[in-house]
Every structure is written in C-alpha cells, then in structure tokens.
Design a protein around this motif. Structure first.
Motif, short mmCIF file in Angstrom:
data_model
loop_
_atom_site.label_atom_id
_atom_site.label_comp_id
_atom_site.label_asym_id
_atom_site.label_seq_id
_atom_site.Cartn_x
_atom_site.Cartn_y
_atom_site.Cartn_z
N THR A 61 0.70 -1.25 -0.17
CA THR A 61 0.20 -0.13 0.08
C THR A 61 0.82 1.32 0.02
O THR A 61 0.35 2.22 -0.31
CB THR A 61 -0.93 0.09 1.31
OG1 THR A 61 -0.21 -0.25 2.35
CG2 THR A 61 -2.23 -1.11 0.99
N ASN A 105 -0.16 2.13 -5.67
CA ASN A 105 -1.41 1.39 -5.02
C ASN A 105 -2.48 2.24 -4.59
O ASN A 105 -2.37 3.17 -4.09
CB ASN A 105 -0.68 0.27 -4.07
CG ASN A 105 -1.77 -0.67 -3.44
OD1 ASN A 105 -2.41 -0.03 -2.41
ND2 ASN A 105 -2.07 -1.76 -4.06
N GLN A 161 -5.86 -2.30 -0.83
CA GLN A 161 -5.91 -3.55 -0.64
C GLN A 161 -6.85 -4.18 0.22
O GLN A 161 -6.97 -3.53 1.25
CB GLN A 161 -4.49 -4.16 -0.14
CG GLN A 161 -4.16 -5.28 -0.33
CD GLN A 161 -2.68 -5.99 -0.24
OE1 GLN A 161 -2.08 -6.48 -1.10
NE2 GLN A 161 -1.87 -5.30 0.69
N SER A 205 -6.07 -6.06 -4.67
CA SER A 205 -5.52 -4.80 -4.69
C SER A 205 -5.90 -3.96 -5.96
O SER A 205 -5.94 -4.70 -6.94
CB SER A 205 -4.06 -4.77 -4.51
OG SER A 205 -3.43 -5.59 -5.54
#
Length: 115
Positions: free
Chosen positions: A34, A39, A42, A57
C-alpha cells in the motif's frame, strides 16, 4: 473515456491451523504494497471455505503494477507470506465501472485487524 483501475485478485489457500498467524503477518507486511505510489488500496477477505482467502488490490494501471510485481519490495512481501500458503491463483482485470452503495460514504477503517 478514462480507464479504470487495474485490479489484482489473489486466491490463497492457507495451511491448516495457520490462518490467524497468516492474517497477522498479512497486516504487518501490507504497507510494502500500500505504500507503493501506484497502489490504490488492498483488501483481505476470508472465504467461507476453510483456509481460503482472497486478496484484492487496485493499481493506477497495469504497467505500474507489473513494476511492483518485479520489485525487491514484492519479493520480500511474498517471502514473508509464503510459509502459510499451500496453493493459490492470481487473476487480473480492468475495473470498467463502479457504482457506490448508499453505505459507502462511511469509513471502512474499522475493519482493519478485526476478526
């Protein structure tokens, strides 16, 4: 039309008796995923089937996910979780649409670490 996030969905089979420790370690190492700039978040979900977990994710795009997938950071993450795993699979997809539900305005932060 702008493309939606790139989603990665992992199905993980965890060795019998190791589920609680797997969940604890997953939370400990989660920031290695993360904290990556690409990203978007998740999630860890426990299936009704004993020992089966789903990890989802979301990433800004596929190339940035693939960059992470081939990184030392990902290797370390996999290495920490591998002892708990007895099998699994990975599926990738592009999110085409998202319709937020009425309850989505609230925070889901209370789920972190709750069994």
């Amino acid at each position: 039309m702008a493309e939606g996030p790139f989603r990665v969905m992992l199905r993980m089979q965890i060795k019998p008796g190791m589920q609680e420790e797997f969940e604890r370690v997953w939370l400990e190492v989660g920031d290695s995923v993360t904290s990556h700039p690409a990203n978007l978040g998740q999630w860890l979900s426990r299936d009704e089937e004993e020992g089966v977990y789903w990890i989802v994710s979301d990433w800004v795009d596929e190339p940035r996910f693939r960059e992470f997938e081939h990184s030392d950071r990902h290797l370390e993450h996999r290495t920490r979780l591998h002892p708990y795993r007895s099998g699994g699979s990975m599926t990738t997809m592009r999110v085409v649409a998202h319709l937020p539900g009425a309850a989505s305005a609230g925070s889901h932060g209370e789920w972190v670490g709750v069994r």
